[in-house]
Scaffold this motif. Structure first.
Motif, PDB file in Angstrom:
ATOM      1  N   GLY A   9       0.805  -1.218   0.000  1.00 16.29           N
ATOM      2  CA  GLY A   9       0.000   0.000   0.000  1.00 16.29           C
ATOM      3  C   GLY A   9       0.836   1.265   0.000  1.00 16.29           C
ATOM      4  O   GLY A   9       2.000   1.300  -0.405  1.00 16.29           O
ATOM      5  N   GLY A  19       0.905   5.752  -0.633  1.00 15.84           N
ATOM      6  CA  GLY A  19       0.321   6.787  -1.478  1.00 15.84           C
ATOM      7  C   GLY A  19       1.123   8.068  -1.416  1.00 15.84           C
ATOM      8  O   GLY A  19       2.229   8.123  -0.885  1.00 15.84           O
ATOM      9  N   HIS A  53      -2.966   4.076  -2.924  1.00 11.23           N
ATOM     10  CA  HIS A  53      -3.067   2.857  -3.746  1.00 11.23           C
ATOM     11  C   HIS A  53      -2.999   1.604  -2.876  1.00 11.23           C
ATOM     12  O   HIS A  53      -2.666   1.655  -1.692  1.00 11.23           O
ATOM     13  CB  HIS A  53      -1.965   2.826  -4.814  1.00 11.23           C
ATOM     14  CG  HIS A  53      -0.563   2.816  -4.255  1.00 11.23           C
ATOM     15  ND1 HIS A  53       0.007   1.676  -3.729  1.00 11.23           N
ATOM     16  CD2 HIS A  53       0.367   3.803  -4.146  1.00 11.23           C
ATOM     17  CE1 HIS A  53       1.239   1.958  -3.319  1.00 11.23           C
ATOM     18  NE2 HIS A  53       1.478   3.238  -3.563  1.00 11.23           N
ATOM     19  N   GLY A  54      -3.322   0.482  -3.485  1.00 12.16           N
ATOM     20  CA  GLY A  54      -3.268  -0.814  -2.800  1.00 12.16           C
ATOM     21  C   GLY A  54      -2.257  -1.735  -3.438  1.00 12.16           C
ATOM     22  O   GLY A  54      -2.311  -2.957  -3.261  1.00 12.16           O
ATOM     23  N   SER A  82      -2.497  -6.958  -5.994  1.00 13.44           N
ATOM     24  CA  SER A  82      -2.856  -5.765  -5.225  1.00 13.44           C
ATOM     25  C   SER A  82      -3.930  -6.098  -4.198  1.00 13.44           C
ATOM     26  O   SER A  82      -4.739  -7.017  -4.381  1.00 13.44           O
ATOM     27  CB  SER A  82      -3.387  -4.674  -6.164  1.00 13.44           C
ATOM     28  OG  SER A  82      -2.385  -4.246  -7.053  1.00 13.44           O
ATOM     29  N   ARG A 127      -7.570   0.216  -1.187  1.00 14.18           N
ATOM     30  CA  ARG A 127      -6.423   1.126  -1.155  1.00 14.18           C
ATOM     31  C   ARG A 127      -6.118   1.463   0.293  1.00 14.18           C
ATOM     32  O   ARG A 127      -7.018   1.798   1.074  1.00 14.18           O
ATOM     33  CB  ARG A 127      -6.742   2.397  -1.939  1.00 14.18           C
ATOM     34  CG  ARG A 127      -6.959   2.162  -3.440  1.00 14.18           C
ATOM     35  CD  ARG A 127      -7.260   3.450  -4.154  1.00 14.18           C
ATOM     36  NE  ARG A 127      -8.495   4.063  -3.664  1.00 14.18           N
ATOM     37  CZ  ARG A 127      -8.902   5.279  -3.990  1.00 14.18           C
ATOM     38  NH1 ARG A 127      -8.153   6.031  -4.789  1.00 14.18           N
ATOM     39  NH2 ARG A 127     -10.037   5.764  -3.524  1.00 14.18           N
ATOM     40  N   ASP A 181      -7.923   5.135   3.330  1.00 11.72           N
ATOM     41  CA  ASP A 181      -8.161   4.905   1.904  1.00 11.72           C
ATOM     42  C   ASP A 181      -8.308   6.184   1.092  1.00 11.72           C
ATOM     43  O   ASP A 181      -8.732   6.159  -0.063  1.00 11.72           O
ATOM     44  CB  ASP A 181      -9.398   4.026   1.713  1.00 11.72           C
ATOM     45  CG  ASP A 181     -10.694   4.690   2.141  1.00 11.72           C
ATOM     46  OD1 ASP A 181     -10.638   5.865   2.583  1.00 11.72           O
ATOM     47  OD2 ASP A 181     -11.757   4.047   2.049  1.00 11.72           O
TER      48      ASP A 181
END
Length: 450
Positions: free
Chosen positions: A296, A298, A304-305, A322, A326, A346
């Motif tokens: 994960g 960002g 993002h995941g 993935s 997220r 998220d």
């Protein structure tokens, strides 16, 4: 000069002519002479077959024949020698190999050629046979090849075949070869830490299948086999619905004790550190090296995941499946052979959801959610349990903590920390959890508690 013809040229200069072709032509000529029976000084008798040859050729490439023809053995003075415990066709092929340095190893001759080559100490042919068998390994024949390698002392092939059996155990356990194994070899396999199985259920089913293949003879071995099955790692539903319901198991007092041990491990999670035995330790597939995961995250622009894995053996990162959600500021820890992503953010809200990664199937599966939303939390594993501490729930820093039992699929509240901690880091040492630093909404912390 060896392998060359030396000529005297003008003014005393020498000219070397490489005569490598000479060796080839000489052996071709000797092979033709053998076929015509010219100058042959030995006849090998094996079963009803007679094989003519030249002692010097056989002795030059086989230590076995060298000893026979050069030492003070009776055979050194004989023109006829009888050989035992060797296949006639294999001997004929190996004598031909002595002259031509060529032999074809295949499915039709490898099982007779390998022991013959071992007897004559033709190691090159022996290695070629082992290489061929290695290329033929399959769940249906790997146990047979392993036994064949053991019989003929082919240590490298034996190790490779054994690794193959462990790696492909689920498929191997369904074969006739497995059903015919002696007890000692079954015990050796199912007790191995390196057994590659998606679930301990596969080991339990394999053991029962082996017993039921000859139930009258083998039912007495059930207690010894069940001691090798890691019953505490089975789900409670499977223990009660299958193991306890199996007549071969429930009629043995020793098996009852093993079942009670497994159920205790489920029902008393806080005592797992004390209850731990070899049966509570997850198996680890042989050849699997440690892997580092990046999960994960960002930036200011996106959460993002995505996930990547770093393989220490190849020194490379590669993308894996993935997550379904997220997650930034997520807590990550491994329990057994699964990786857990706990909570996080998220991009819109803080999360209580949890998912786990299975490296065998390269998939993420949803787990039971926490009782509290947490991002910026600390996560660690201890005695097969997952602990989540502190973090941020979208409104305030947290000092609460909770524990997840993967076997039971339940979250339970545990003692809260004395300090609220966001961005806390949690680690284990000597059976304790340590919460290190963090942020309490007003200041960054240098304090530690356990």
């Amino acid at each position: 000069m060896e392998g060359a013809l030396q000529l005297l040229g003008r003014e005393g200069h020498s000219v070397a002519h490489n005569a490598k072709r000479h060796y080839h032509d000489a052996f071709v000529a000797m092979s033709r002479m053998r076929q015509r029976g010219l100058l042959c000084d030995i006849v090998l008798h094996v079963a009803a077959k007679e094989i003519r040859a030249h002692k010097v050729v056989l002795a030059s490439c086989s230590p076995y024949f060298h000893a026979m023809f050069t030492n003070e053995m009776t055979e050194s003075r004989q023109t006829h020698v009888t050989l035992h415990d060797i296949d006639p066709q294999a001997l004929d092929q190996l004598v031909q190999f002595a002259y031509t340095a060529e032999i074809v190893v295949g499915e039709a001759n490898v099982q007779t050629l390998l022991p013959a080559a071992s007897l004559l100490q033709l190691n090159g042919v022996r290695d070629a046979c082992c290489k061929f068998l290695l290329s033929q390994l399959d769940p249906s024949n790997c146990l047979g090849i392993r036994g064949f390698a053991d019989t003929h002392s082919c240590s490298d092939l034996l190790k490779a075949a054994h690794r193959y059996v462990l790696q492909h155990f689920v498929d191997v356990a369904k074969t006739e070869e497995f059903m015919l194994l002696p007890l000692k070899q079954v015990l050796e396999l199912v007790s191995s830490d390196s057994l590659n199985v998606p679930s301990e259920e596969d080991v339990y089913r394999a053991v029962l299948s082996w017993v039921k293949h000859d139930v009258d003879t083998r039912r007495q071995h059930v207690p010894r086999l069940m001691k090798c099955v890691r019953l505490p790692l089975l789900s409670r539903d499977f223990l009660l619905g299958h193991v306890d319901a199996e007549s071969l198991v429930r009629h043995h007092p020793d098996c009852k004790d093993l079942l009670i041990e497994a159920l205790k491990f489920h029902l008393l999670p806080e005592q797992r550190g004390v209850l731990g035995t070899n049966r509570t330790r997850p198996r680890r597939c042989e050849g699997a090296g440690p892997v580092l995961f990046a999960v994960g995250g960002g930036s200011l622009f996106a959460i993002h995941g995505d996930c990547e894995a770093y393989d220490t053996r190849t020194d490379r990162w590669h993308v894996v499946a993935s997550m379904s959600t997220r997650r930034a500021r997520v807590g990550v820890a491994a329990v057994g052979n699964r990786l857990y992503a706990v909570g996080g953010y998220d991009g819109t809200s803080d999360l209580a959801t949890v998912e786990s990664y299975d490296p065998v199937t390269n998939t993420w599966q949803p787990e039971v959610s926490m009782g509290t939303r947490r991002s910026c939390l600390g996560v660690a594993a201890l005695h097969g349990l997952l602990y989540a501490a502190g973090g941020y729930d979208g409104a305030s820093c947290l000092n609460s903590a909770e524990r997840y039992d993967p076997l039971m699929g339940t979250w339970t509240s545990v003692a809260a920390m004395s300090t609220r901690r966001r961005y806390v880091r949690v680690a284990t040492l000597d059976g304790n959890l340590y919460a290190v630093g963090g942020y309490d909404s007003s200041s960054h912390l240098a304090t530690v508690e356990k």
